[in-house]
Write a protein that holds these residues in place. Structure first.
Motif, PDB file in Angstrom:
ATOM      1  N   GLY A 265       0.831  -1.203   0.000  1.00 48.28           N
ATOM      2  CA  GLY A 265       0.000   0.000   0.000  1.00 48.28           C
ATOM      3  C   GLY A 265       0.863   1.250   0.000  1.00 48.28           C
ATOM      4  O   GLY A 265       0.604   2.214  -0.735  1.00 48.28           O
TER       5      GLY A 265
ATOM      6  N   TYR B  13       2.411   1.967  -3.367  1.00 46.47           N
ATOM      7  CA  TYR B  13       1.478   2.551  -4.345  1.00 46.47           C
ATOM      8  C   TYR B  13       1.194   4.022  -4.041  1.00 46.47           C
ATOM      9  O   TYR B  13       0.947   4.806  -4.938  1.00 46.47           O
ATOM     10  CB  TYR B  13       0.172   1.756  -4.394  1.00 46.47           C
TER      11      TYR B  13
ATOM     12  N   SER C 228      -0.568   3.382  -8.500  1.00 51.15           N
ATOM     13  CA  SER C 228      -1.067   2.002  -8.534  1.00 51.15           C
ATOM     14  C   SER C 228      -0.712   1.362  -9.870  1.00 51.15           C
ATOM     15  O   SER C 228      -0.567   2.052 -10.878  1.00 51.15           O
ATOM     16  CB  SER C 228      -2.578   2.002  -8.341  1.00 51.15           C
TER      17      SER C 228
ATOM     18  N   SER D  80      -3.783  -5.968 -13.235  1.00 48.16           N
ATOM     19  CA  SER D  80      -3.783  -4.533 -13.531  1.00 48.16           C
ATOM     20  C   SER D  80      -4.629  -4.249 -14.763  1.00 48.16           C
ATOM     21  O   SER D  80      -5.339  -3.244 -14.820  1.00 48.16           O
ATOM     22  CB  SER D  80      -2.357  -4.040 -13.789  1.00 48.16           C
TER      23      SER D  80
ATOM     24  N   ASP E 266      -5.481   8.800 -10.370  1.00 45.81           N
ATOM     25  CA  ASP E 266      -5.191   7.425  -9.923  1.00 45.81           C
ATOM     26  C   ASP E 266      -6.042   7.195  -8.677  1.00 45.81           C
ATOM     27  O   ASP E 266      -5.694   7.620  -7.564  1.00 45.81           O
ATOM     28  CB  ASP E 266      -3.694   7.297  -9.601  1.00 45.81           C
TER      29      ASP E 266
ATOM     30  N   THR F 157      -6.922   4.580  -6.892  1.00 48.99           N
ATOM     31  CA  THR F 157      -6.417   3.740  -5.794  1.00 48.99           C
ATOM     32  C   THR F 157      -5.406   4.518  -4.949  1.00 48.99           C
ATOM     33  O   THR F 157      -5.452   4.501  -3.718  1.00 48.99           O
ATOM     34  CB  THR F 157      -5.780   2.469  -6.368  1.00 48.99           C
ATOM     35  N   GLN F 158      -4.536   5.224  -5.675  1.00 45.96           N
ATOM     36  CA  GLN F 158      -3.530   6.019  -4.946  1.00 45.96           C
ATOM     37  C   GLN F 158      -4.238   7.071  -4.077  1.00 45.96           C
ATOM     38  O   GLN F 158      -3.861   7.294  -2.928  1.00 45.96           O
ATOM     39  CB  GLN F 158      -2.608   6.701  -5.959  1.00 45.96           C
TER      40      GLN F 158
ATOM     41  N   ARG G 221      -7.204  -6.502  -1.550  1.00 45.60           N
ATOM     42  CA  ARG G 221      -5.968  -6.451  -2.351  1.00 45.60           C
ATOM     43  C   ARG G 221      -4.718  -6.456  -1.476  1.00 45.60           C
ATOM     44  O   ARG G 221      -3.598  -6.341  -1.966  1.00 45.60           O
ATOM     45  CB  ARG G 221      -5.966  -5.187  -3.209  1.00 45.60           C
TER      46      ARG G 221
ATOM     47  N   LEU H 253      -3.635  -4.156   0.441  1.00 51.66           N
ATOM     48  CA  LEU H 253      -2.930  -2.873   0.483  1.00 51.66           C
ATOM     49  C   LEU H 253      -3.120  -2.270   1.875  1.00 51.66           C
ATOM     50  O   LEU H 253      -2.337  -1.443   2.323  1.00 51.66           O
ATOM     51  CB  LEU H 253      -3.487  -1.924  -0.581  1.00 51.66           C
TER      52      LEU H 253
END
Ligand code: PHE
Length: 518
Positions: A69, A72, A77, A124, A149, A151-152, A175, A177
Motif C-alpha cells: 500500500g 502505491y 497504482s 492490472s 489514480d 487507488t492512490q 488487495r 494494500l
C-alpha cells in the motif's frame, strides 16, 4: 527492589492513575509501566482478586497500510500505470499489452512487489478496465480517463486518517494494500473496594499455615479468594507419539484376542524371506528398484541356513508340487540373497511359520497359534500427503486346522469392531502368496464413507508346504498400515507431519491424551 516491592509499586501507580481516570486502557498502561501486556494481565488479575479494580475484555479492529500500500502511495497504482502504458503503446491487443507491461513492472517500482509480475500484469489490466483507465475497442486497447489514480487517492486519504467508504476499505483490504489489525485489550475501572494506595490495604492471606491454625488467628484474617481461572503451570515433559499410542492400543487388542507378538527387529531382510518364501516370483514387478530399497553394503546376505528348505522353495518356483504347477522359470540362487529393506512384515510371518515347522520336525509338536506384529516397513514410493517411503504395518495370522474364509472374515471383523469400526466389508483381490485374497474395507463414521484399510487371505500351500507345515493346518493372514487408522483417529491429513524430517512437534505435543472413540 525486590519483586514484591516492584509489584506493589506498579499496583500503586495503577491505583493512583485510576484516581483521575474513569477507565484505563491496558495496552497504554503496559507501555507506561514498561512491562509486557501479558505481565500486566497477571498483575491486573491479582488486583482484581482483591476487588480493587474491575477489568473488562475489549476487542478493537484497526486498519493499517501494508508495505505494498505504501509503495502505491509513493509510486502510483499498477492499474493506473497500465492505463498510462496503454496510452504510450497504442494499437495493441490486450494479450500483447499485458505481456509487455509485465516486463516493465520491475522498472516501475523501486522495490520488488509481493505479487509476481505476471499475476500483477493480468490483474492490472482487469482493474484498469474496471476503473475506466482503458477501454476495449474490438480487440484493441484504447486510452480511457487518466485524470486521477483512484487507488492512490484512496490510499492517501486512508493514510491521512480520513474516513473512506466501507466498500473502498474492503477492496483495499482484499488487495492486501491495507490490513486489519485486531487488538485485544482490557478496560480497567475502579472496583468495589477501590483505594488509592496499596498501603491502605490489609494484605489478604494466601496460604494457611500451621502458625495461623495454632494461634487461632485464622478466624480473623482475610483470605485471598482462590483463583479458579488460573492456568496450571505447563510441565515440561515428553509426549507420546500418536503412532505409538495407537500401536499400544492395537497390541492390547491382539493380546486380548490371544495373539503372540512376533520379533520384528530385522528391518534389513534378505529377499528370500521377503519374497521367495512367499512364492513371489523373481520377475515380479514389485521387486524392482521403483518399489524396493536395495542395500548397497553388504549387498548380499549369508546363504540361507536350511539349504534343504531353500532347495524346496526353488523347486516350488521352478516346477511346483503338491498339485501346483509352480511359477515355471529358472530360479536364480543368487537373487534371494540380495539384501533389502523389508517391504512388508509378511517376511516376519514367513520366518515365524518356518520356525513353527522346524519345531514340529524336532519335537513332533504343533498346535493352533495366533501371531501379530506392528513395525516398520519400507517402500520406494513417491512421497505425498498420504504416502511415505517408510510406514508401520500391522500384521496378523492364525494357524489352525480347518480354517475357512469365514474364519478370516470373523477375526478381521472382531479386531476392527474393537476399535469402533463395525461395518467391515470385503472385496476379492489378488495377492501372490494368498488364495483366495480379499481387500478389507471399513465404513468410517467420522468420514462418512467406506475406505480400504487392508489386505488379507489364506496363505498358499506353495508357501506352507515347502516349510513342512502339516497339510491339515492352514493359515489365514492379514496386513494393514498403522498410519491410516492413526490419521483417521486424530484427524490428521498430512502424513509427513507425523513421520519423517518435517514431523510437527507441536502436533505431537498437542494430540489429545485420550480419546473416547476407540
Ligand atoms: N503383505 C501384504 C501387504 O503388504 C498384507 C498381507 C498380509 C496380505 C498377509 C495378505 C496376507 O499389503
Amino acid at each position: 527492589m525486590s519483586q514484591q516491592t516492584v509489584q506493589t509499586h506498579f499496583i500503586n501507580v495503577i491505583l493512583e492513575l485510576l484516581k483521575n481516570h474513569d477507565a484505563l486502557n491496558s495496552v497504554e498502561l503496559a507501555g507506561k509501566l514498561g512491562i509486557t501486556h501479558e505481565k500486566l494481565y497477571s498483575l491486573l488479575l491479582s488486583i482484581q482478586a482483591l476487588k480493587l479494580i474491575n477489568i473488562e475484555n475489549k476487542t478493537e479492529n484497526t486498519y493499517k497500510l501494508t508495505q505494498e500500500g505504501k509503495i502505491y502511495i509513493e509510486n502510483g497504482s499498477p492499474e493506473f500505470k497500465f492505463g498510462q502504458f496503454a496510452q504510450s503503446n497504442p494499437g495493441m491487443n490486450p494479450k500483447q499489452l499485458v505481456e509487455r507491461f509485465q516486463n516493465e513492472i520491475p522498472s516501475m517500482y523501486p522495490v520488488e512487489l509481493p505479487t509476481k509480475p505476471d499475476m500483477l500484469a493480468k490483474a492490472s489490466f482487469g482493474k484498469a478496465k474496471a476503473l475506466g483507465y482503458i477501454k476495449l475497442d474490438k480487440n484493441n486497447v484504447q486510452t480511457g480517463n487518466l485524470s486521477c489514480d483512484k487507488t492512490q487517492k484512496a490510499l492517501n486519504c486512508f493514510e491521512q486518517g480520513e474516513q473512506i467508504p466501507v466498500k473502498e476499505l474492503q477492496e483495499l483490504t482484499k488487495r492486501n494494500l491495507v490490513t486489519k489489525v485486531v487488538t485485544n485489550w482490557f478496560s480497567i475501572t475502579k472496583g468495589e473496594k477501590y483505594v488509592e494506595s496499596m498501603d491502605n490495604v490489609k494484605k489478604p492471606i494466601i496460604d494457611i499455615t500451621e502458625e495461623l491454625i495454632k494461634s487461632g488467628e485464622w478466624k480473623d484474617v482475610d483470605f485471598a479468594p482462590l483463583n479458579f481461572d488460573a492456568l496450571g503451570q505447563k510441565i515440561p515433559c515428553g509426549h507420546e507419539h500418536p503412532l505409538l499410542k495407537i500401536r499400544q492400543e492395537f497390541r492390547q487388542i491382539f493380546f486380548q484376542m490371544g495373539f503372540e507378538e512376533m520379533d520384528t527387529s530385522n528391518w534389513v531382510e534378505s529377499s528370500f524371506w521377503n519374497f521367495e518364501t512367499l512364492f513371489l516370483g523373481q520377475q515380479h514387478p514389485c521387486r524392482d528398484m521403483q518399489d524396493t530399497f536395495f542395500i548397497e553394503q553388504p549387498e548380499f546376505a549369508k546363504p540361507i541356513e536350511d539349504q534343504e528348505y531353500f532347495k524346496r522353495v526353488k523347486d516350488m518356483h521352478e516346477r511346483g508340487g503338491y498339485g501346483s504347477i509352480g511359477l515355471r522359470y529358472d530360479f536364480s540362487e543368487k537373487v534371494p540373497l540380495t539384501n533389502i529393506l523389508r517391504t512388508h512384515t509378511t517376511a516376519i510371518s514367513s520366518r515365524t511359520l518356518k520356525h513353527i515347522a522346524d519345531n514340529f520336525k524336532n519335537t513332533g509338536e504343533i498346535r493352533p497359534r495366533r501371531f501379530f506384529s506392528i513395525d516398520r516397513v519400507y517402500r520406494n514410493e513417491t512421497l505425498d500427503a498420504t504416502h511415505l517411503a517408510e510406514f508401520h504395518q500391522v500384521e496378523g495370522f492364525v494357524l489352525d486346522k480347518n480354517l475357512s474364509l469365514g474364519d478370516l472374515m470373523n477375526y478381521i471383523r472382531e479386531f476392527f469392531s474393537r476399535i469402533g469400526l463395525d461395518d467391515i466389508s470385503f472385496k476379492p483381490a489378488y495377492n501372490p502368496y494368498t488364495e483366495p485374497s480379499m481387500e478389507i474395507f471399513a465404513y468410517h463414521p467420522g468420514l462418512k464413507k467406506t475406505i480400504e484399510i487392508g489386505n488379507s487371505g489364506i496363505f498358499r500351500p506353495e508357501m506352507l508346504r515347502p516349510m513342512d507345515i502339516p497339510e491339515e493346518y492352514s493359515v489365514i493372514a492379514w496386513g494393514f498400515s498403522l498410519e491410516r487408522p492413526t490419521m483417521i483417529e486424530y484427524g490428521i491429513s498430512e502424513i509427513r507431519s507425523l513421520e519423517g524430517p518435517n514431523v510437527s512437534l507441536d502436533l505431537i505435543e498437542n494430540v489429545p491424551l485420550c480419546r473416547m472413540t476407540f
